[in-house]
Design an enzyme around this catalytic site. Structure first.
Site, PDB file in Angstrom:
ATOM      1  N   ASP A  40     -90.267 -61.424  82.547  1.00 51.70           N
ATOM      2  CA  ASP A  40     -89.407 -61.626  82.021  1.00 51.70           C
ATOM      3  C   ASP A  40     -89.128 -62.756  81.918  1.00 51.70           C
ATOM      4  O   ASP A  40     -88.126 -62.704  83.051  1.00 51.70           O
ATOM      5  CB  ASP A  40     -89.356 -60.711  80.704  1.00 51.70           C
ATOM      6  CG  ASP A  40     -89.734 -61.543  79.589  1.00 51.70           C
ATOM      7  OD1 ASP A  40     -90.145 -62.467  79.035  1.00 51.70           O
ATOM      8  OD2 ASP A  40     -90.869 -60.479  78.406  1.00 51.70           O
ATOM      9  N   ASP A  61     -90.351 -67.152  84.350  1.00 52.10           N
ATOM     10  CA  ASP A  61     -90.925 -68.640  83.622  1.00 52.10           C
ATOM     11  C   ASP A  61     -92.272 -68.643  83.211  1.00 52.10           C
ATOM     12  O   ASP A  61     -92.404 -69.699  84.926  1.00 52.10           O
ATOM     13  CB  ASP A  61     -89.793 -69.295  83.062  1.00 52.10           C
ATOM     14  CG  ASP A  61     -90.777 -70.210  82.202  1.00 52.10           C
ATOM     15  OD1 ASP A  61     -91.671 -70.091  81.681  1.00 52.10           O
ATOM     16  OD2 ASP A  61     -89.665 -71.347  81.463  1.00 52.10           O
ATOM     17  N   VAL A  62     -93.763 -67.664  82.961  1.00 49.59           N
ATOM     18  CA  VAL A  62     -94.417 -68.170  82.794  1.00 49.59           C
ATOM     19  C   VAL A  62     -95.495 -69.825  83.438  1.00 49.59           C
ATOM     20  O   VAL A  62     -96.441 -69.971  83.906  1.00 49.59           O
ATOM     21  CB  VAL A  62     -95.413 -67.096  82.496  1.00 49.59           C
ATOM     22  CG1 VAL A  62     -95.522 -65.765  82.544  1.00 49.59           C
ATOM     23  CG2 VAL A  62     -95.830 -67.460  80.982  1.00 49.59           C
ATOM     24  N   ASN A  88     -99.825 -61.706  80.083  1.00 44.57           N
ATOM     25  CA  ASN A  88     -99.510 -60.646  79.019  1.00 44.57           C
ATOM     26  C   ASN A  88     -98.171 -61.957  78.061  1.00 44.57           C
ATOM     27  O   ASN A  88     -98.169 -61.648  77.177  1.00 44.57           O
ATOM     28  CB  ASN A  88     -98.873 -59.709  78.563  1.00 44.57           C
ATOM     29  CG  ASN A  88     -98.186 -58.612  77.477  1.00 44.57           C
ATOM     30  OD1 ASN A  88     -99.316 -58.959  76.418  1.00 44.57           O
ATOM     31  ND2 ASN A  88     -97.162 -58.612  77.491  1.00 44.57           N
ATOM     32  N   TYR A 152    -101.131 -71.802  69.112  1.00 45.99           N
ATOM     33  CA  TYR A 152    -102.175 -70.723  69.284  1.00 45.99           C
ATOM     34  C   TYR A 152    -103.879 -70.224  69.384  1.00 45.99           C
ATOM     35  O   TYR A 152    -103.680 -70.316  70.672  1.00 45.99           O
ATOM     36  CB  TYR A 152    -101.306 -70.070  68.121  1.00 45.99           C
ATOM     37  CG  TYR A 152    -101.605 -68.443  68.567  1.00 45.99           C
ATOM     38  CD1 TYR A 152    -100.263 -68.255  70.140  1.00 45.99           C
ATOM     39  CD2 TYR A 152    -102.279 -67.555  67.903  1.00 45.99           C
ATOM     40  CE1 TYR A 152    -100.031 -66.654  69.994  1.00 45.99           C
ATOM     41  CE2 TYR A 152    -102.002 -66.499  68.620  1.00 45.99           C
ATOM     42  CZ  TYR A 152    -101.349 -65.712  69.419  1.00 45.99           C
ATOM     43  OH  TYR A 152    -101.102 -64.735  69.384  1.00 45.99           O
ATOM     44  N   LYS A 156    -105.461 -69.030  73.120  1.00 43.72           N
ATOM     45  CA  LYS A 156    -106.212 -68.580  73.301  1.00 43.72           C
ATOM     46  C   LYS A 156    -107.558 -68.113  73.190  1.00 43.72           C
ATOM     47  O   LYS A 156    -108.031 -67.921  74.180  1.00 43.72           O
ATOM     48  CB  LYS A 156    -105.740 -66.972  71.699  1.00 43.72           C
ATOM     49  CG  LYS A 156    -104.035 -66.882  71.972  1.00 43.72           C
ATOM     50  CD  LYS A 156    -103.858 -66.219  73.219  1.00 43.72           C
ATOM     51  CE  LYS A 156    -102.473 -65.655  72.999  1.00 43.72           C
ATOM     52  NZ  LYS A 156    -101.528 -64.694  73.877  1.00 43.72           N
ATOM     53  N   ALA A 185    -100.612 -56.828  65.191  1.00 41.00           N
ATOM     54  CA  ALA A 185    -100.116 -55.835  65.692  1.00 41.00           C
ATOM     55  C   ALA A 185     -98.120 -55.929  65.377  1.00 41.00           C
ATOM     56  O   ALA A 185     -97.811 -56.808  65.428  1.00 41.00           O
ATOM     57  CB  ALA A 185    -100.437 -55.582  67.522  1.00 41.00           C
ATOM     58  N   THR A 187     -94.882 -56.420  66.153  1.00 40.51           N
ATOM     59  CA  THR A 187     -94.114 -56.714  67.232  1.00 40.51           C
ATOM     60  C   THR A 187     -93.426 -57.733  67.168  1.00 40.51           C
ATOM     61  O   THR A 187     -93.815 -58.794  65.813  1.00 40.51           O
ATOM     62  CB  THR A 187     -94.557 -57.017  69.007  1.00 40.51           C
ATOM     63  OG1 THR A 187     -95.408 -58.850  68.337  1.00 40.51           O
ATOM     64  CG2 THR A 187     -95.585 -55.822  68.900  1.00 40.51           C
TER      65      THR A 187
HETATM   66  N1  LIG Z   1     -98.488 -58.709  67.831  1.00 43.84           N
HETATM   67  C1  LIG Z   1     -99.470 -59.520  67.714  1.00 43.84           C
HETATM   68  O1  LIG Z   1     -99.628 -60.056  66.606  1.00 43.84           O
HETATM   69  C2  LIG Z   1    -100.307 -60.187  68.565  1.00 43.84           C
HETATM   70  C3  LIG Z   1    -101.847 -60.218  68.474  1.00 43.84           C
HETATM   71  C4  LIG Z   1    -102.257 -60.831  69.648  1.00 43.84           C
HETATM   72  C5  LIG Z   1    -101.854 -61.092  70.554  1.00 43.84           C
HETATM   73  N2  LIG Z   1    -100.931 -61.315  71.262  1.00 43.84           N
HETATM   74  C6  LIG Z   1    -100.654 -61.866  72.411  1.00 43.84           C
HETATM   75  O2  LIG Z   1     -99.832 -60.642  73.410  1.00 43.84           O
HETATM   76  C7  LIG Z   1     -98.617 -60.439  73.681  1.00 43.84           C
HETATM   77  C8  LIG Z   1     -97.686 -60.554  74.007  1.00 43.84           C
HETATM   78  O3  LIG Z   1     -96.605 -60.331  72.370  1.00 43.84           O
HETATM   79  P1  LIG Z   1     -95.643 -59.495  71.702  1.00 43.84           P
HETATM   80  O4  LIG Z   1     -97.111 -59.128  70.975  1.00 43.84           O
HETATM   81  O5  LIG Z   1     -95.791 -58.434  72.839  1.00 43.84           O
HETATM   82  O6  LIG Z   1     -95.113 -60.105  71.317  1.00 43.84           O
HETATM   83  P2  LIG Z   1     -93.665 -60.324  71.887  1.00 43.84           P
HETATM   84  O7  LIG Z   1     -92.980 -61.589  70.801  1.00 43.84           O
HETATM   85  O8  LIG Z   1     -92.245 -58.832  71.533  1.00 43.84           O
HETATM   86  O9  LIG Z   1     -93.523 -60.561  73.247  1.00 43.84           O
HETATM   87  C9  LIG Z   1     -93.857 -61.511  73.641  1.00 43.84           C
HETATM   88  C10 LIG Z   1     -92.526 -61.855  75.140  1.00 43.84           C
HETATM   89  O10 LIG Z   1     -93.368 -63.105  76.444  1.00 43.84           O
HETATM   90  C11 LIG Z   1     -92.154 -62.786  76.835  1.00 43.84           C
HETATM   91  N3  LIG Z   1     -92.431 -64.754  77.064  1.00 43.84           N
HETATM   92  C12 LIG Z   1     -92.057 -65.716  76.439  1.00 43.84           C
HETATM   93  N4  LIG Z   1     -92.457 -67.116  76.530  1.00 43.84           N
HETATM   94  C13 LIG Z   1     -92.355 -66.822  78.457  1.00 43.84           C
HETATM   95  C14 LIG Z   1     -92.496 -67.778  79.199  1.00 43.84           C
HETATM   96  N5  LIG Z   1     -92.637 -68.489  79.197  1.00 43.84           N
HETATM   97  N6  LIG Z   1     -92.691 -66.377  80.651  1.00 43.84           N
HETATM   98  C15 LIG Z   1     -92.125 -65.160  80.413  1.00 43.84           C
HETATM   99  N7  LIG Z   1     -92.590 -64.819  79.414  1.00 43.84           N
HETATM  100  C16 LIG Z   1     -92.319 -65.163  78.162  1.00 43.84           C
HETATM  101  C17 LIG Z   1     -91.410 -62.937  75.533  1.00 43.84           C
HETATM  102  O11 LIG Z   1     -89.731 -63.367  76.280  1.00 43.84           O
HETATM  103  C18 LIG Z   1     -91.807 -61.722  74.920  1.00 43.84           C
HETATM  104  O12 LIG Z   1     -90.556 -60.951  75.436  1.00 43.84           O
HETATM  105  C19 LIG Z   1     -98.257 -62.437  73.436  1.00 43.84           C
HETATM  106  O13 LIG Z   1     -99.530 -63.089  74.408  1.00 43.84           O
HETATM  107  C20 LIG Z   1     -99.385 -62.303  72.270  1.00 43.84           C
HETATM  108  O14 LIG Z   1     -99.585 -63.880  71.707  1.00 43.84           O
HETATM  109  C21 LIG Z   1    -100.024 -60.689  69.855  1.00 43.84           C
END
Ligand SMILES: NC(=O)c1ccc[n+]([C@@H]2O[C@H](COP(=O)([O-])OP(=O)(O)OC[C@H]3O[C@@H](n4cnc5c(N)ncnc54)[C@H](O)[C@@H]3O)[C@@H](O)[C@H]2O)c1
Length: 266
Positions: A40, A61-62, A88, A152, A156, A185, A187
């Protein structure tokens, strides 16, 4: 999904690993004696989060292509192998009512190119391990675009298409790539919408429900599958409709030229 449990002693890399899904996943993987490396953004808080979960941390940083390769090299140097990659990391757009192209590009950079660079980086390591799994966290927005977040939706949707495009050639190497497509979800990513969900009584998934689907995908996904995860529904494979095939002059279904199939499928 025909789930089998990931082998004890396996090594898993999770990008966006200290976020909501990553933390839930780390907890479940540690219960299964999997060595977990959370990748992360570089911060002391993120390091401590990983440590608190009994996981390792690598700063990443991805969107930095070379840094993805360096992170994988670090995993192999420290843990000897890599068996699974959960790509992720993700962000959502905030400009709900107008097209903000700068934001669009940022979201696509993280949510789509982060997946492409991550895949490029982990493939040599999975090949060295002899087999492996890549689980991409896409979103329901990749199957049913969000009217309020074009960046987004494109990112996606692109991630789902990337997974489907890569799957056939990787399957012949015993590397499975699949996507999970969760609905909303609980988060941090939904914080800007949380009050609206509460007010509407809209159900959201727990992070653990999503993490369970991620582990099931690692252990038993169909190559190229996209698993919808929704409250009260669980994880179900999305059925793609397909497109009408071309017809020859005599009305037969046209056969796709060999050059359009991956070498292993010719
Ligand atoms: N929570 C939801 O409702 C939901 C639904 C569908 C998909 N998602 C996807 O699930 C994945 C995880 O999200 P989450 O819900 O845990 O949210 P979150 O915000 O808690 O976690 C996202 C993580 O990605 C990290 N991140 C952001 N930019 C980054 C980068 N450039 N390099 C490395 N890390 C980076 C952040 O620091 C964070 O720890 C994401 O891809 C999100 O789009 C989330």
């Amino acid at each position: 999904m025909t789930e089998t449990t990931p082998a004890r002693g396996s090594v898993a890399l999770v990008t966006g690993g200290t976020g909501g899904f990553g933390r839930a996943l780390a907890g479940l993987l540690r219960e299964r004696d999997v060595t977990v490396v959370l990748a992360d953004l570089d911060s002391e808080a993120n390091r401590q989060t990983a440590e608190g979960l009994g996981a390792h941390f690598v700063a990443l940083d991805v969107t930095d292509r070379a840094a993805n390769a360096a992170a994988v090299a670090q995993v192999e140097a420290e843990h000897g192998r890599l068996d699974a990659a959960f790509l992720n990391a993700g962000i959502a757009g905030q400009a709900r009512d107008e097209l903000d192209v700068d934001e669009f590009l940022r979201v696509v950079d993280v949510d789509l190119f982060g997946v492409v660079y991550g895949t490029e980086a982990v493939l040599p390591a999975l090949r060295r391990a002899g087999r492996g799994s890549i689980v991409v966290t896409a979103s329901l927005a990749g199957l049913s675009p969000m009217a309020t977040d074009p960046g987004y939706s494109v990112a996606k949707g692109g991630a789902v298409a990337f997974v489907r495009s890569m799957a056939p050639r990787l399957a012949t190497e015993e590397i499975t790539i699949s996507a999970i497509c969760p609905g909303f979800a609980d988060t941090a990513i939904i914080d800007p919408l949380r009050e609206e969900f509460d007010a509407a009584g809209f159900p959201v998934l727990t992070a653990v429900e999503v993490a369970e689907a991620m582990i099931a995908a690692w252990a038993g996904a169909e190559p190229g599958a996209a698993y919808v995860v929704q409250p009260g529904v669980g994880a179900v494979p999305y059925k793609f409709k397909g497109v009408p095939a071309a017809r020859t002059a005599s009305g037969e279904t046209a056969v796709v030229p060999e050059a359009l199939r991956p070498p292993s499928m010719r």
